[in-house]
Structure formats: C-alpha cells, structure tokens
Design a protein around this motif. Structure first.
Motif, PDB file in Angstrom:
ATOM      1  N   SER A 120     115.339 122.706 148.267  1.00 41.33           N
ATOM      2  CA  SER A 120     115.333 122.959 146.726  1.00 41.33           C
ATOM      3  C   SER A 120     115.616 124.414 146.443  1.00 41.33           C
ATOM      4  O   SER A 120     116.160 124.821 145.352  1.00 41.33           O
ATOM      5  CB  SER A 120     114.267 122.560 145.883  1.00 41.33           C
ATOM      6  OG  SER A 120     113.978 120.937 145.934  1.00 41.33           O
ATOM      7  N   SER A 121     115.170 125.038 147.414  1.00 40.31           N
ATOM      8  CA  SER A 121     115.696 126.612 147.354  1.00 40.31           C
ATOM      9  C   SER A 121     116.832 126.823 148.232  1.00 40.31           C
ATOM     10  O   SER A 121     116.494 127.120 149.598  1.00 40.31           O
ATOM     11  CB  SER A 121     114.465 127.448 147.387  1.00 40.31           C
ATOM     12  OG  SER A 121     114.524 128.799 147.466  1.00 40.31           O
ATOM     13  N   VAL A 122     117.923 126.914 147.638  1.00 38.27           N
ATOM     14  CA  VAL A 122     119.055 127.219 148.779  1.00 38.27           C
ATOM     15  C   VAL A 122     119.453 128.530 148.860  1.00 38.27           C
ATOM     16  O   VAL A 122     119.769 129.377 147.933  1.00 38.27           O
ATOM     17  CB  VAL A 122     120.507 126.634 148.307  1.00 38.27           C
ATOM     18  CG1 VAL A 122     121.619 126.578 149.339  1.00 38.27           C
ATOM     19  CG2 VAL A 122     120.224 124.838 148.022  1.00 38.27           C
ATOM     20  N   PRO A 123     119.294 129.050 150.107  1.00 38.97           N
ATOM     21  CA  PRO A 123     119.607 130.687 150.436  1.00 38.97           C
ATOM     22  C   PRO A 123     120.985 130.844 150.039  1.00 38.97           C
ATOM     23  O   PRO A 123     122.023 130.043 150.496  1.00 38.97           O
ATOM     24  CB  PRO A 123     119.519 130.865 151.998  1.00 38.97           C
ATOM     25  CG  PRO A 123     118.754 129.518 152.289  1.00 38.97           C
ATOM     26  CD  PRO A 123     118.935 128.620 151.307  1.00 38.97           C
ATOM     27  N   VAL A 124     121.482 131.961 149.194  1.00 46.86           N
ATOM     28  CA  VAL A 124     122.738 132.388 148.969  1.00 46.86           C
ATOM     29  C   VAL A 124     123.518 132.583 150.443  1.00 46.86           C
ATOM     30  O   VAL A 124     124.783 132.262 150.509  1.00 46.86           O
ATOM     31  CB  VAL A 124     122.852 133.348 147.996  1.00 46.86           C
ATOM     32  CG1 VAL A 124     124.230 133.941 147.801  1.00 46.86           C
ATOM     33  CG2 VAL A 124     122.434 133.067 146.561  1.00 46.86           C
ATOM     34  N   ALA A 125     122.799 132.939 151.100  1.00 44.91           N
ATOM     35  CA  ALA A 125     123.614 133.558 152.762  1.00 44.91           C
ATOM     36  C   ALA A 125     124.112 132.286 153.274  1.00 44.91           C
ATOM     37  O   ALA A 125     124.781 132.135 154.068  1.00 44.91           O
ATOM     38  CB  ALA A 125     122.465 134.308 153.358  1.00 44.91           C
ATOM     39  N   SER A 126     123.771 130.710 152.845  1.00 42.79           N
ATOM     40  CA  SER A 126     124.000 129.778 153.372  1.00 42.79           C
ATOM     41  C   SER A 126     125.379 129.339 152.964  1.00 42.79           C
ATOM     42  O   SER A 126     125.938 128.248 153.411  1.00 42.79           O
ATOM     43  CB  SER A 126     123.033 128.648 153.452  1.00 42.79           C
ATOM     44  OG  SER A 126     122.874 128.101 152.028  1.00 42.79           O
ATOM     45  N   ILE A 127     125.732 129.674 151.660  1.00 41.60           N
ATOM     46  CA  ILE A 127     126.845 129.266 151.078  1.00 41.60           C
ATOM     47  C   ILE A 127     128.261 129.689 151.472  1.00 41.60           C
ATOM     48  O   ILE A 127     128.578 131.036 151.790  1.00 41.60           O
ATOM     49  CB  ILE A 127     126.905 129.835 149.536  1.00 41.60           C
ATOM     50  CG1 ILE A 127     125.543 129.350 148.818  1.00 41.60           C
ATOM     51  CG2 ILE A 127     127.930 129.201 148.907  1.00 41.60           C
ATOM     52  CD1 ILE A 127     125.242 129.534 147.412  1.00 41.60           C
ATOM     53  N   ILE A 128     128.941 128.840 152.198  1.00 47.66           N
ATOM     54  CA  ILE A 128     130.120 129.139 152.625  1.00 47.66           C
ATOM     55  C   ILE A 128     131.043 129.494 151.640  1.00 47.66           C
ATOM     56  O   ILE A 128     131.357 128.613 150.505  1.00 47.66           O
ATOM     57  CB  ILE A 128     130.950 128.051 153.474  1.00 47.66           C
ATOM     58  CG1 ILE A 128     129.934 127.703 154.654  1.00 47.66           C
ATOM     59  CG2 ILE A 128     132.249 128.130 153.906  1.00 47.66           C
ATOM     60  CD1 ILE A 128     130.304 126.070 155.190  1.00 47.66           C
TER      61      ILE A 128
END
Length: 195
Positions: free
Chosen positions: A70-78
C-alpha cells in the motif's frame, strides 16, 4: 377519465415496474458474477498485512487491512510522477518474494505489459501532488476491508495480536483484485465463497 384509460395507465405502470426490476436484477447479477469470475480464474498472490492501529483494526463486522504494497516507493515508478496534480491511479507490478509474499517490482501511471512470473494490480484513484510527492505514495486496491461473520470479529482481532495475518488474493487480467481467503499464521481462517 374512463375505466379503460385508467386500466391502460395501470398496465403501463406495471410494465415500467417490471422493466425497472429486470434492470436492477441484471446489474446486481453482473456485479456478483464479475467478482465470482475473478475468484474462479484470477491469478493467485499472497499479501502480507502491515501493522494497523489496534483500535482501528476491527470496525463493526469488517476488518481493516493494510498491506506492505500500500506504500509504493516513488523510486519504483517508471517515468516518474506526472507533473500535474490531480486524481491518478497506478499500475503496480508484483512478484513473489520472501516467505511467498508478493512485493513491488515496479509501478507506472500507464498500464504495464504482462510479464511472466508477475502480476499487475491497478490501484483505486488517489490524489497525486505531482513532483512534490513524498518518497512513497499511499494507495488502495479495493481490498482494504474484509467482512467477517457477525460476532466473530473479536476472535480474529485476538488472533491478529497473537500471530501474523495474511491475505490470499486473486487478480483479474485488468488488475482488479478480490480477497480469496484470510489466513492467520498461514492457515485459512475465512474463505470467500464464490456467490
């Protein structure tokens, strides 16, 4: 007004009522069948629940669930976070990790292609603050509540305090998840029926 015209008017109301009832039944049937379809043929994943304030865990006859995903790291966003603020949704790719629990591999504000050994979840809409977003985005998938049989919630709350609660989920090809089972210490405590 003649008896004939009153009879015709009554017949029209009856026909209208039948049509409305048929439409309501069709919509309800569609909702039930779409959920059952996911439970029958969706991809299986196992999610670890994250801590929840014990006072908020049980709300009436449903359990409030929070997940590590539920907590998505911004670093994982393509492609990063879009510049404009407003309502957005994410596609989040998961793959199995430690203990069989699924975790985030990557995410995107655009649909992600299929990839072997992974599953993509589509979040509910949330408000994005654009580039000024924090290091993590808080998202929901529509599986944050699990309704339990009446009167059995307190036993589940005690079990959660004593051990781990995890959720078995099935995911449709469009990224829509449905809770299949609630597990306590790896054993099913509640299974979701198809209908």
């Amino acid at each position: 007004m003649s008896a004939f015209s009153m009879q015709g008017s009554g017949r029209r109301y009856f026909v209208a009522a039948v049509i409305v009832a048929a439409l309501q039944t069709a919509v309800l049937g569609y909702v039930i069948e779409s959920r059952a379809s996911i439970l029958r043929s969706g991809a299986d994943i196992l999610l670890k629940t994250a801590p929840v304030d014990p006072r908020d865990f049980l709300r009436g006859d449903y359990v409030v669930l929070n997940y590590d995903i539920s907590s998505v790291p911004v670093a994982s966003i393509i492609g990063g976070v879009p510049q404009d603020r407003g309502s957005k949704s994410l596609w989040v790719r998961l793959k199995p990790g430690d203990g069989g629990f699924w975790g985030i591999v990557e995410s995107s504000f655009a649909p992600l292609p299929e990839q072997a050994g992974t599953v993509v979840l589509h979040t509910r809409p949330f408000y994005s603050y654009g580039p000024s977003s924090a290091d993590h985005l808080r998202v929901e998938y529509g599986i944050e509540r699990y309704y339990v049989p009446e009167g059995q919630g307190t036993a589940l709350e005690r079990a959660r305090q004593d051990g781990d609660v995890s959720i078995a989920v099935r995911v449709a090809s469009d990224g829509t998840p449905q809770i299949r089972s609630l597990l306590v210490d790896g054993k099913p405590a509640y299974d979701e029926p198809l209908y």
